[in-house]
Design a protein around this motif. Structure first.
Motif, short mmCIF file in Angstrom:
data_model
loop_
_atom_site.label_atom_id
_atom_site.label_comp_id
_atom_site.label_asym_id
_atom_site.label_seq_id
_atom_site.Cartn_x
_atom_site.Cartn_y
_atom_site.Cartn_z
N VAL A 61 0.84 -1.20 0.00
CA VAL A 61 0.00 0.00 0.00
C VAL A 61 0.88 1.25 0.00
CG1 VAL A 61 -1.65 1.33 1.38
CG2 VAL A 61 -2.00 -1.12 1.03
N ALA A 62 1.93 1.25 0.80
CA ALA A 62 2.85 2.40 0.84
C ALA A 62 3.51 2.62 -0.52
CB ALA A 62 3.90 2.19 1.93
N VAL A 63 3.92 1.54 -1.18
CA VAL A 63 4.54 1.66 -2.50
C VAL A 63 3.55 2.27 -3.49
CG1 VAL A 63 5.36 0.31 -4.49
CG2 VAL A 63 6.25 -0.17 -2.21
N LEU A 64 2.30 1.86 -3.44
CA LEU A 64 1.30 2.40 -4.37
C LEU A 64 0.99 3.87 -4.08
CD1 LEU A 64 -1.07 -0.67 -4.69
CD2 LEU A 64 0.63 0.15 -6.33
N ILE A 65 1.01 4.26 -2.82
CA ILE A 65 0.79 5.67 -2.47
C ILE A 65 1.95 6.53 -2.98
CG2 ILE A 65 0.69 7.30 -0.53
CD1 ILE A 65 -0.98 5.13 0.95
N VAL A 66 3.18 6.05 -2.77
CA VAL A 66 4.35 6.77 -3.27
C VAL A 66 4.33 6.81 -4.80
CG1 VAL A 66 6.88 6.70 -3.42
CG2 VAL A 66 5.75 6.30 -1.22
N TYR A 67 3.89 5.73 -5.42
CA TYR A 67 3.78 5.66 -6.88
C TYR A 67 2.89 6.78 -7.40
CZ TYR A 67 2.36 3.79 -11.46
OH TYR A 67 2.08 3.63 -12.78
N LEU A 126 8.55 1.66 -13.16
CA LEU A 126 9.75 0.85 -12.94
C LEU A 126 10.00 0.67 -11.45
CD1 LEU A 126 13.17 1.08 -14.66
CD2 LEU A 126 13.04 1.31 -12.21
N LEU A 127 9.96 1.77 -10.69
CA LEU A 127 10.22 1.70 -9.25
C LEU A 127 9.14 0.93 -8.50
CD1 LEU A 127 11.54 5.33 -8.65
CD2 LEU A 127 12.87 3.20 -8.70
N ALA A 128 7.87 1.19 -8.82
CA ALA A 128 6.79 0.55 -8.10
C ALA A 128 6.72 -0.95 -8.40
CB ALA A 128 5.45 1.21 -8.43
N VAL A 129 6.69 -1.31 -9.67
CA VAL A 129 6.61 -2.72 -10.05
C VAL A 129 7.87 -3.46 -9.61
CG1 VAL A 129 6.47 -4.32 -12.00
CG2 VAL A 129 4.97 -2.34 -11.92
N GLY A 130 9.02 -2.82 -9.79
CA GLY A 130 10.27 -3.44 -9.36
C GLY A 130 10.29 -3.71 -7.87
N THR A 131 9.87 -2.74 -7.08
CA THR A 131 9.85 -2.92 -5.63
C THR A 131 8.87 -4.01 -5.22
OG1 THR A 131 10.46 -0.60 -5.31
CG2 THR A 131 9.48 -1.74 -3.43
N LEU A 132 7.69 -4.01 -5.83
CA LEU A 132 6.70 -5.04 -5.48
C LEU A 132 7.18 -6.44 -5.89
CD1 LEU A 132 3.40 -3.15 -6.35
CD2 LEU A 132 4.32 -3.66 -4.08
N CYS A 133 7.80 -6.56 -7.06
CA CYS A 133 8.34 -7.86 -7.49
C CYS A 133 9.45 -8.32 -6.54
CB CYS A 133 8.87 -7.78 -8.92
SG CYS A 133 7.61 -7.68 -10.19
N TRP A 134 10.30 -7.38 -6.16
CA TRP A 134 11.39 -7.70 -5.23
C TRP A 134 10.84 -8.16 -3.89
CZ3 TRP A 134 13.19 -4.04 -1.26
CH2 TRP A 134 14.29 -4.53 -0.55
N ARG A 135 9.80 -7.49 -3.40
CA ARG A 135 9.19 -7.87 -2.12
C ARG A 135 8.53 -9.26 -2.22
NH1 ARG A 135 11.38 -6.03 1.83
NH2 ARG A 135 9.62 -6.75 3.03
N ALA A 149 13.64 -8.07 -10.76
CA ALA A 149 12.47 -7.30 -10.35
C ALA A 149 12.42 -5.96 -11.07
CB ALA A 149 12.48 -7.09 -8.84
N TYR A 150 13.54 -5.25 -11.09
CA TYR A 150 13.54 -3.92 -11.69
C TYR A 150 13.59 -3.96 -13.21
CZ TYR A 150 13.53 -2.06 -7.04
OH TYR A 150 13.14 -1.75 -5.76
N VAL A 151 14.14 -5.02 -13.79
CA VAL A 151 14.04 -5.19 -15.24
C VAL A 151 12.57 -5.42 -15.61
CG1 VAL A 151 14.58 -6.75 -17.15
CG2 VAL A 151 16.41 -5.95 -15.65
N THR A 152 11.89 -6.23 -14.83
CA THR A 152 10.46 -6.45 -15.05
C THR A 152 9.69 -5.13 -14.94
OG1 THR A 152 10.60 -8.70 -14.21
CG2 THR A 152 8.41 -7.69 -14.23
N GLY A 153 10.01 -4.33 -13.93
CA GLY A 153 9.37 -3.02 -13.77
C GLY A 153 9.63 -2.11 -14.95
N GLY A 154 10.86 -2.11 -15.47
CA GLY A 154 11.19 -1.28 -16.62
C GLY A 154 10.47 -1.73 -17.87
N VAL A 155 10.43 -3.03 -18.10
CA VAL A 155 9.73 -3.56 -19.28
C VAL A 155 8.24 -3.25 -19.18
CG1 VAL A 155 9.06 -5.70 -20.45
CG2 VAL A 155 11.44 -5.33 -19.80
N ALA A 156 7.67 -3.43 -17.99
CA ALA A 156 6.24 -3.13 -17.80
C ALA A 156 5.96 -1.66 -18.05
CB ALA A 156 5.79 -3.53 -16.41
N GLY A 157 6.80 -0.78 -17.52
CA GLY A 157 6.60 0.65 -17.71
C GLY A 157 6.65 1.07 -19.17
N VAL A 158 7.65 0.56 -19.88
CA VAL A 158 7.81 0.92 -21.30
C VAL A 158 6.66 0.31 -22.12
CG1 VAL A 158 9.26 0.58 -23.35
CG2 VAL A 158 10.30 1.26 -21.17
#
Length: 150
Positions: A79-85, A99-108, A116-125
């Motif tokens: 929830v905190a990650v989504l609020i910061v997002y 990238l930051l939000a999805v990466g952090t959630l995948c990492w968690r 995790a952050y490659v996944t976040g970057g690919v998802a964002g793009v």
């Protein structure tokens, strides 16, 4: 005890209504109203959230003890990650904040930080490309605004 699911369902309906109302505040696009405008996707999400919330209220899980252990902490982090997002979406832009939000959630959830952050970057793009080019709905570029093509 089904009380927890019902409370959660009511809170989610309130969130869906607020989210849907926020979509009504979008300015009308240049050239007039269109069939698919910037409010279409939020309306769709709000509708799905209302239907899911109603299901929680009408048919709650009979064994729904809320997890206050490690799982509860992970839920609070999500929830905190989504609020910061949402707070960083305009300033950082869609791609970087996703990238930051999805990466952090995948990492968690157990992925290695690199994956995790490659996944976040690919998802964002990918989502940015889909919305910007296929659906012609502009998402903020933020810090990457130098990449904007006219």
């Amino acid at each position: 005890m089904t009380f927890n699911d019902r409370i959660f369902g009511v809170l989610l309906i309130a969130l869906a209504v607020a989210y849907g109302w926020g979509a009504t505040q979008f300015p009308e696009p240049f050239g007039g109203a269109e069939g698919v405008g910037p409010e279409t996707f939020p309306y769709l999400l709000a509708s799905v959230l209302v239907l899911s919330s109603l299901y929680l209220i009408v048919r709650p899980d009979p064994d729904n003890a809320w997890p206050w252990s490690r799982t509860g902490v992970e839920l609070l982090i999500a929830v905190a990650v989504l609020i910061v997002y949402t707070a960083l979406l305009q300033s950082l832009g869609f791609i970087l904040s996703t990238l930051l939000a999805v990466g952090t959630l995948c990492w968690r959830m157990g992925a290695t930080p690199l994956k995790a952050y490659v996944t976040g970057g690919v998802a964002g793009v990918a989502v940015f490309g889909l919305f910007n080019f296929a659906l012609d709905l502009a998402l903020p570029l933020g810090l990457l605004s130098f990449l904007e093509v006219s």
